[in-house]
Enzyme design. Structure first.
Site, PDB file in Angstrom:
ATOM      1  N   ASP A  78       0.834  -1.017   0.104  1.00 45.93           N
ATOM      2  CA  ASP A  78       0.064  -0.053  -0.095  1.00 45.93           C
ATOM      3  C   ASP A  78       0.953   1.215   0.047  1.00 45.93           C
ATOM      4  O   ASP A  78       0.747   2.168  -0.825  1.00 45.93           O
ATOM      5  CB  ASP A  78      -0.976  -0.080   1.031  1.00 45.93           C
ATOM      6  N   ASP A 110       1.161  -1.658 -13.839  1.00 46.58           N
ATOM      7  CA  ASP A 110       0.395  -0.632 -14.447  1.00 46.58           C
ATOM      8  C   ASP A 110       0.552   0.711 -13.774  1.00 46.58           C
ATOM      9  O   ASP A 110       0.448   1.806 -14.533  1.00 46.58           O
ATOM     10  CB  ASP A 110      -0.976  -1.198 -14.303  1.00 46.58           C
TER      11      ASP A 110
END
Ligand code: IPM
Ligand code: MG
Length: 361
Positions: free
Chosen positions: A224, A252
């Protein structure tokens, strides 16, 4: 000497972008005597349509016999309702597994000509040069048990995120080796504050580092936080090593630093085989319109020249040719913001092949 390249265009924009990459290979043959022979085969939805299997046996044989595989992209709405094993994505996962392509290298490098194409501020992304090393044949993508079950009236579905020590060790080594040829820094990304599989990951990465690569700087980061740091201060990263799922997501994200996912090549490498593909998907929304950006696939050919065909000299040439077309202001639609003129996929491929020929003169 000839080298054999298995060319698997796949679905959506796959055939268009691969056609441009093959133009580049043709130019390398003609101008630099590369001696590459390309042979095409079906994969993904095209494999299902043509041979009833997203990874047909003939494709398998061709890929195994080739010196390298070049893949376009797989998937599209047409095949979404098929059973899971028949879907295009299953073909991609099977070829990765079948060829044991455990190390997936996804470089995200900001091209200075494209600083304005990113949605992030130029001062944040200038000089970004990150290599994501993603574990590709394990983790939650392949872990068992997996499936569906019915618990009373409710359906449940489950997957297993699992890594064995040897799987972590081999991908860690690849990341450290890559870092030695770059800025010498590895950031290992997991979720060890919650997941046992990540605790093991962290222990093994630490062990490999201490025993074999203490000259490389190692840092551990929760996924995270890594997702946030990539946007906040991307220059802090050199090599990121991570598992299959986190690598899928973070690569991505990293691609958007560079302005377009249409710019990112990748190499998937095992002990005996290697496959090269753009990291973007099949983009069914623009398929067949000659609007796709072929540069990620062309840059994947450069990675192939460097890692499989032992022609780093020609890899440099391809990368230089891409730099030149960008210098000359050519932009496909994904890169041409603010109403700038966009060139077609074929025009972009022609331009790179032409610059390559000029470099050979
Ligand atoms: C990728 C893709 C694939 C993946 C899909 C198409 C199965 O997103 O190569 O990143 O998840 O690995
Ligand atoms: Mg992905």
């Amino acid at each position: 000497m000839t080298v054999k390249i298995a060319v698997l265009p796949g679905d959506g924009i796959g055939p268009e972008i691969v056609r441009e990459a093959v133009k580049v290979i043709d130019a390398l043959n003609e101008v630099f005597g590369l001696g590459a022979e390309c042979e095409e085969a079906l994969i993904g939805g095209a494999g299902f349509d043509g041979a009833g299997d997203p990874y047909p046996e003939q494709t398998r044989r061709l890929a195994k016999a080739a010196d390298a595989v070049l893949l376009g992209a797989v998937g599209g709405p047409k095949w979404e309702s098929l059973d899971k094993p028949l879907r295009p994505e299953a073909g991609l996962l099977r070829i990765r597994e079948d060829l044991s392509l455990f190390a997936n290298y996804r470089p995200a490098k900001v091209h200075r000509q494209l600083l304005d194409a990113s949605t992030l501020k130029p001062e944040v992304i200038e000089g970004v040069d990150i290599l994501v090393v993603r574990e590709l044949v394990g983790g939650i993508y392949f872990g068992r048990p997996r499936g569906w079950e019915k618990d009373g009236r409710e359906r449940r579905a489950f997957n297993t995120m699992v890594y064995g020590e040897s799987e972590v060790r081999r991908i860690a080594r690849k990341a450290f080796e890559a870092a030695r040829l770059r800025q010498g820094r590895v950031c290992s990304v997991e979720k060890a504050n919650v997941l046992e599989v990540s605790e093991l990951w962290r222990q093994i990465v630490t062990e490999v580092h201490e025993r074999e690569f203490s000259d490389v700087a190692l840092e551990h980061m929760y996924v995270d936080n890594a997702a946030m740091q990539l946007i906040r201060h991307p220059r802090q990263f050199d090599v990121i090593v991570t598992g299959n799922l986190f690598g899928d997501i973070l690569s991505d994200e990293a691609s958007m630093l560079t302005g377009s996912i249409g710019m990112l090549p990748s190499a998937s490498i095992g002990e005996h085989h290697a496959m090269y593909e753009p990291i973007h998907g099949s983009a069914p929304d623009i398929a067949g319109q000659n609007r796709a950006n072929p540069l990620a696939t062309i840059l994947s050919v450069a990675m192939m020249l460097r890692y499989s065909l032992e022609r780093p000299d020609l890899a440099d040439k391809v990368e230089q040719a891409v730099e030149r077309v960008l210098d000359d202001g050519l932009r496909t639609a994904d890169l041409a913001f603010d109403g700038g003129h966009a060139v077609s996929c074929t025009a972009m491929g022609d331009a790179v092949a032409q610059r390559l020929r000029m470099l050979g003169e």
